[in-house]
Motif scaffolding. Structure first.
Motif, PDB file in Angstrom:
ATOM      1  N   ALA A   1       0.887  -1.268   0.107  1.00 13.04           N
ATOM      2  CA  ALA A   1       0.138  -0.077  -0.039  1.00 13.04           C
ATOM      3  C   ALA A   1       0.861   1.353   0.253  1.00 13.04           C
ATOM      4  CB  ALA A   1      -0.817  -0.084   1.183  1.00 13.04           C
ATOM      5  N   LEU A   2       0.428   2.080  -0.652  1.00 11.40           N
ATOM      6  CA  LEU A   2       1.124   3.512  -0.831  1.00 11.40           C
ATOM      7  C   LEU A   2       0.392   4.636  -1.008  1.00 11.40           C
ATOM      8  CD1 LEU A   2       2.704   3.821  -4.400  1.00 11.40           C
ATOM      9  CD2 LEU A   2       1.339   1.815  -3.682  1.00 11.40           C
ATOM     10  N   LEU A   3       0.866   5.912  -0.765  1.00 11.52           N
ATOM     11  CA  LEU A   3       0.336   6.902  -0.946  1.00 11.52           C
ATOM     12  C   LEU A   3       0.619   7.790  -2.108  1.00 11.52           C
ATOM     13  CD1 LEU A   3       0.054   8.469   2.907  1.00 11.52           C
ATOM     14  CD2 LEU A   3      -1.417   6.936   1.545  1.00 11.52           C
ATOM     15  N   ARG A   4      -0.386   8.501  -2.635  1.00 13.58           N
ATOM     16  CA  ARG A   4      -0.010   9.506  -3.656  1.00 13.58           C
ATOM     17  C   ARG A   4      -0.744  10.971  -3.325  1.00 13.58           C
ATOM     18  NH1 ARG A   4       3.416   6.847  -4.937  1.00 13.58           N
ATOM     19  NH2 ARG A   4       3.925   5.587  -6.556  1.00 13.58           N
ATOM     20  N   PHE A   5      -0.020  11.965  -3.654  1.00 15.65           N
ATOM     21  CA  PHE A   5      -0.666  13.416  -3.125  1.00 15.65           C
ATOM     22  C   PHE A   5      -0.981  14.075  -4.473  1.00 15.65           C
ATOM     23  CE2 PHE A   5       2.561  12.217  -0.120  1.00 15.65           C
ATOM     24  CZ  PHE A   5       1.702  11.483   0.652  1.00 15.65           C
ATOM     25  N   ALA A   6      -2.066  15.153  -4.374  1.00 17.24           N
ATOM     26  CA  ALA A   6      -2.621  15.763  -5.218  1.00 17.24           C
ATOM     27  C   ALA A   6      -2.697  17.308  -4.676  1.00 17.24           C
ATOM     28  CB  ALA A   6      -3.649  15.492  -6.263  1.00 17.24           C
ATOM     29  N   GLY A   7      -2.510  18.405  -5.436  1.00 16.18           N
ATOM     30  CA  GLY A   7      -2.635  19.500  -4.857  1.00 16.18           C
ATOM     31  C   GLY A   7      -1.399  20.132  -4.113  1.00 16.18           C
TER      32      GLY A   7
ATOM     33  N   ILE B   1      -5.345  12.987  -0.601  1.00 14.60           N
ATOM     34  CA  ILE B   1      -4.439  12.089  -0.488  1.00 14.60           C
ATOM     35  C   ILE B   1      -5.048  10.910  -0.974  1.00 14.60           C
ATOM     36  CG2 ILE B   1      -3.482  10.742   1.303  1.00 14.60           C
ATOM     37  CD1 ILE B   1      -3.560  13.109   3.196  1.00 14.60           C
ATOM     38  N   ARG B   2      -4.476  10.203  -2.244  1.00 18.21           N
ATOM     39  CA  ARG B   2      -4.907   8.999  -2.690  1.00 18.21           C
ATOM     40  C   ARG B   2      -4.119   7.850  -2.263  1.00 18.21           C
ATOM     41  NH1 ARG B   2      -4.259   7.894  -8.969  1.00 18.21           N
ATOM     42  NH2 ARG B   2      -5.647   5.964  -9.283  1.00 18.21           N
ATOM     43  N   ILE B   3      -5.065   6.752  -1.553  1.00 21.00           N
ATOM     44  CA  ILE B   3      -4.406   5.622  -1.304  1.00 21.00           C
ATOM     45  C   ILE B   3      -4.354   4.677  -2.550  1.00 21.00           C
ATOM     46  CG2 ILE B   3      -4.488   3.754   0.517  1.00 21.00           C
ATOM     47  CD1 ILE B   3      -6.102   5.844   2.162  1.00 21.00           C
ATOM     48  N   MET B   4      -3.305   4.045  -2.729  1.00 22.77           N
ATOM     49  CA  MET B   4      -3.162   2.921  -3.800  1.00 22.77           C
ATOM     50  C   MET B   4      -2.207   1.729  -3.358  1.00 22.77           C
ATOM     51  SD  MET B   4      -1.558   5.490  -6.577  1.00 22.77           S
ATOM     52  CE  MET B   4      -1.849   4.291  -7.898  1.00 22.77           C
ATOM     53  N   ALA B   5      -2.917   0.533  -3.878  1.00 23.24           N
ATOM     54  CA  ALA B   5      -2.256  -0.546  -3.415  1.00 23.24           C
ATOM     55  C   ALA B   5      -1.870  -1.581  -4.753  1.00 23.24           C
ATOM     56  CB  ALA B   5      -3.223  -1.302  -2.646  1.00 23.24           C
TER      57      ALA B   5
ATOM     58  N   TYR C   1     -11.651   2.346   1.485  1.00 22.53           N
ATOM     59  CA  TYR C   1     -11.380   3.615   0.461  1.00 22.53           C
ATOM     60  C   TYR C   1     -12.161   3.336  -0.800  1.00 22.53           C
ATOM     61  CZ  TYR C   1      -8.335   6.393  -2.217  1.00 22.53           C
ATOM     62  OH  TYR C   1      -7.922   7.340  -3.117  1.00 22.53           O
ATOM     63  N   GLU C   2     -12.547   4.496  -1.196  1.00 21.13           N
ATOM     64  CA  GLU C   2     -13.257   4.657  -2.394  1.00 21.13           C
ATOM     65  C   GLU C   2     -12.792   5.931  -2.985  1.00 21.13           C
ATOM     66  OE1 GLU C   2     -17.490   2.791  -2.543  1.00 21.13           O
ATOM     67  OE2 GLU C   2     -17.457   4.038  -0.447  1.00 21.13           O
ATOM     68  N   TYR C   3     -12.778   6.991  -2.339  1.00 18.70           N
ATOM     69  CA  TYR C   3     -12.402   8.143  -3.105  1.00 18.70           C
ATOM     70  C   TYR C   3     -11.177   8.702  -2.179  1.00 18.70           C
ATOM     71  CZ  TYR C   3     -17.060   7.687  -4.837  1.00 18.70           C
ATOM     72  OH  TYR C   3     -18.213   6.946  -5.529  1.00 18.70           O
ATOM     73  N   PRO C   4     -10.370   9.883  -3.064  1.00 19.69           N
ATOM     74  CA  PRO C   4      -9.473  10.449  -2.214  1.00 19.69           C
ATOM     75  C   PRO C   4      -9.834  11.096  -0.922  1.00 19.69           C
ATOM     76  CG  PRO C   4      -9.056  10.633  -4.629  1.00 19.69           C
ATOM     77  CD  PRO C   4     -10.493  10.029  -4.448  1.00 19.69           C
ATOM     78  N   VAL C   5      -8.799  11.164  -0.085  1.00 16.61           N
ATOM     79  CA  VAL C   5      -9.116  11.916   1.162  1.00 16.61           C
ATOM     80  C   VAL C   5      -9.011  13.502   0.967  1.00 16.61           C
ATOM     81  CG1 VAL C   5      -8.581  12.321   3.588  1.00 16.61           C
ATOM     82  CG2 VAL C   5      -8.532  10.016   2.655  1.00 16.61           C
ATOM     83  N   GLN C   6      -9.979  14.187   1.127  1.00 19.73           N
ATOM     84  CA  GLN C   6     -10.068  15.713   0.679  1.00 19.73           C
ATOM     85  C   GLN C   6      -9.552  16.498   2.069  1.00 19.73           C
ATOM     86  OE1 GLN C   6     -10.040  16.955  -2.357  1.00 19.73           O
ATOM     87  NE2 GLN C   6     -10.788  14.910  -3.210  1.00 19.73           N
ATOM     88  N   THR C   7      -8.575  17.229   1.946  1.00 23.79           N
ATOM     89  CA  THR C   7      -8.076  18.091   3.357  1.00 23.79           C
ATOM     90  C   THR C   7      -8.865  19.185   3.488  1.00 23.79           C
ATOM     91  OG1 THR C   7      -6.683  19.327   1.995  1.00 23.79           O
ATOM     92  CG2 THR C   7      -5.585  17.382   2.869  1.00 23.79           C
TER      93      THR C   7
ATOM     94  N   TYR D   1       0.653   7.433   8.846  1.00 28.66           N
ATOM     95  CA  TYR D   1       1.161   8.608   7.993  1.00 28.66           C
ATOM     96  C   TYR D   1       0.843   9.887   8.983  1.00 28.66           C
ATOM     97  CZ  TYR D   1       2.284  12.050   4.632  1.00 28.66           C
ATOM     98  OH  TYR D   1       2.897  13.203   3.952  1.00 28.66           O
ATOM     99  N   ARG D   2       1.791  10.388   9.288  1.00 27.84           N
ATOM    100  CA  ARG D   2       1.401  11.697  10.039  1.00 27.84           C
ATOM    101  C   ARG D   2       1.515  13.158   9.190  1.00 27.84           C
ATOM    102  NH1 ARG D   2       3.197   7.963  13.762  1.00 27.84           N
ATOM    103  NH2 ARG D   2       1.654   7.652  15.685  1.00 27.84           N
ATOM    104  N   PHE D   3       0.404  13.773   9.245  1.00 27.60           N
ATOM    105  CA  PHE D   3       0.513  15.066   8.325  1.00 27.60           C
ATOM    106  C   PHE D   3      -0.130  16.260   9.019  1.00 27.60           C
ATOM    107  CE2 PHE D   3      -3.183  12.809   7.438  1.00 27.60           C
ATOM    108  CZ  PHE D   3      -4.325  13.594   7.147  1.00 27.60           C
TER     109      PHE D   3
END
Length: 583
Positions: A213-219, A232-236, A258-264, A291-293
């Motif tokens: 599992a890994l993370l991808r970020f947008a924005g 934050i998009r979670i991928m596997a 998980y279905e949709y990216p996490v919106q900050t 993951y801490r952010f």
């Protein structure tokens, strides 16, 4: 005398080569007759059969092969025609005790069972999860492969299997797998009369590892800091069975699919903890990753200030060209990405360092804003500043010059000075006024200039000096000088060889004949020789032409030569000798 006859059934068998151990083809299994524990006789339907008769049950008793007169064409050998029970008959039964035919008439029937059908092997997967995908069987970590064979007639003799083309092995327990990889498993079964099943082949992928599992970020993001407009998009990834689901939890909340990216934008400003994991289609789980952010929704703050030195002269305040507008930005978390400013309505520029305000009359308007590293933008700040609030701007440093007192010459483009040459540094400023001059020689430390100075070390030197006005505007100048501190090198050469030496308490003197001529000379590698002077026995000094003599009068002589270079450096050399009338 009547005899009891035993009918014996024989088959034509062919015994070929010994079975091969290769896993690529089936082993060799001979067709045969099998007597079951219940006494039933099973015969491979494809065998050629012969009948023999004997009057004794003993194995080694005499026996006779039977021939048919009526059915000679279909006997010797003959074949069983029916799958299952077949019979060998005699039309009238005889009582084995009285030897009298049985009434009512009854046939004697010998039952044999023909088996021409191979067993059928089925496979099951137990102990774990199984998935069929792309023509392959995917098994989880605890799974085993169970083979079950069934034969409706003579029964199963054995089941054999081979893994990855290896040796055929007898199946006696479930097949397990250790290494995570793809296996090629082949298997078949044989019944008790030698009927051989076709080879079954199955591809097994043994998968006991969870997904990655890994993370991808947008924005707008910076390291682990996110703006309020990021996601934050979670991928596997799973190279074997494939992904069944991704799950996550934020802070202390419940786990979700998980279905949709996490919106900050839906998260409060501040620290957050994201936990996430993935599951493959065999229910292997990945590690739970934490993951801490930080969500940063606060724009920066910008402060404006004027920096620089001023000086009051004749009732007028001066500020140097170093009077600058400084913009300082502060951000609570992610840090400043850039600051932009505009002067008097001109296009905005990126602020890199303090800048000089334009030298314009009237009012000056400076506006500015800042952006942090996650894209938060401050409001535009600034306004008008009265021109009178900014002092008169002195942009120019003082004018500088240097001169010399004492000997100096220029040869080509090289300046030569002596140790007695004085160097004077001067400066002038027509606006705020002259403050000071600092200078250094070669790579030495700077020092404040107060009075003319000299250079005492022979060789090439660079003098660099900086002039400061009253508001610290500067100008600088440098020059190179070759310093000559040594006098010329003097040479004295006698025109004839000495005839002897006189030794006394005062030392040893060479003795030369009368009419001796003396040649004198001097060299200077830097500024050059200006003149040479000669004195003999304290007579009056006179300029030497380079030749002294001839000396005709015998006696003791002391010759003093003084050489002066073009910068006034002096060298003196003395030579004492005797002139004798003896030749």
């Amino acid at each position: 005398m009547k005899k009891a006859f035993i009918v014996l059934l024989f088959l034509a068998l062919y015994f070929g080569n010994a079975p091969r151990a290769s896993g690529q083809e089936r082993l060799t299994h001979p067709k045969k007759i099998y007597t079951a524990p219940d006494g039933k006789i099973y015969i491979n339907k494809h065998l050629a059969l012969y009948l023999w008769i004997s009057s004794s049950p003993e194995p080694n008793a005499q026996k006779f092969r039977l021939f048919s007169e009526r059915s000679a064409k279909y006997t010797n050998p003959f074949f069983l025609d029916t799958e299952g029970m077949n019979t060998i008959r005699t039309p009238w039964a005889v009582d084995t005790v009285t030897k009298v035919p049985v009434y009512p008439q009854e046939e004697i029937v010998f039952e044999v069972y023909a088996d021409g059908i191979a067993p059928r092997t089925t496979v099951q997967y137990k102990g774990g999860k199984m998935l069929f995908k792309d023509g392959k069987i995917f098994l989880s970590g605890n799974s085993v492969m169970v083979l079950t064979a069934h034969d409706g007639m003579s029964g199963v003799e054995q089941t054999l299997y081979s893994i990855d083309g290896g040796t055929w092995k007898k199946y006696d327990q479930p097949i397990s797998f250790e290494e995570e990889k793809e296996y090629q498993v082949r298997f078949y079964s044989v019944d008790n009369v030698g009927n051989v099943e076709s080879i079954h082949s199955v591809t097994i992928v043994f998968d006991k590892s969870g997904p990655t599992a890994l993370l991808r970020f947008a924005g707008d993001t910076s390291q682990n800091i996110f703006s309020g407009h990021a996601s934050i998009r979670i991928m596997a990834e799973d190279v074997a069975a494939g992904i069944a689901g991704i799950y996550y939890s934020i802070d202390s909340g419940d786990w979700r699919t998980y279905e949709y990216p996490v919106q900050t934008k839906y998260l409060r400003q501040g620290e957050h903890t994201l936990r996430y994991a993935a599951k493959d289609k065999l229910e292997n789980y990945s590690d739970t990753i934490v993951y801490r952010f930080y969500v940063d929704k606060t724009p920066p703050i910008v402060v404006q200030e004027f920096i620089g030195k001023s000086f009051l002269a004749n009732g007028k305040e001066y500020a140097s060209g170093k009077t600058l507008v400084k913009l300082t930005a502060f951000d609570n978390k992610s840090g400043i990405a850039a600051v932009y400013y505009s002067v008097n309505g001109k296009p905005y520029e990126k602020y890199e360092k303090p800048f000089y305000p334009p030298d314009e009359g009237g009012n000056m308007k400076i506006t500015f804003y800042a952006i942090d590293k996650v894209g938060n933008k401050s409001e535009i700040q600034g306004g008008q500043t009265a021109a009178s609030a900014i002092p008169y701007v002195d942009l120019l440093g003082p004018s500088l010059r240097y001169d010399f007192s004492g000997p100096r010459i220029t040869i080509g483009d090289t300046l030569y000075i002596g140790k007695n040459t004085k160097i004077r540094l001067t400066g002038k400023d027509t606006e705020s006024g002259m403050n000071r001059i600092e200078y250094r020689i070669d790579d030495s430390e700077y020092q404040t200039y107060t009075v003319p100075f000299s250079l005492f070390t022979e060789g090439r030197h660079t003098v660099h000096f900086v002039g400061y006005d009253q508001v610290d505007n500067t100008n600088q100048l440098s020059f190179v000088a070759m310093v000559d501190t040594a006098g010329p090198v003097i040479s004295i050469l006698f025109g004839t060889s000495p005839r002897g030496r006189e030794i006394s308490e005062k030392g040893a003197l060479n003795i030369y004949p009368v009419h001796t001529v003396i040649f004198t000379g001097a060299t200077d590698l830097l500024s050059g020789v200006d003149k040479i002077q000669a004195v003999i026995n304290n007579t009056s000094e006179k300029i030497s032409t380079g030749i002294i003599g001839p000396i005709d009068a015998p006696g003791r002589y002391t010759l003093t030569i003084k050489a002066i270079d073009r910068l006034g450096n002096v060298s003196i050399k003395e030579e004492s000798f005797l002139i004798s009338a003896l030749r």
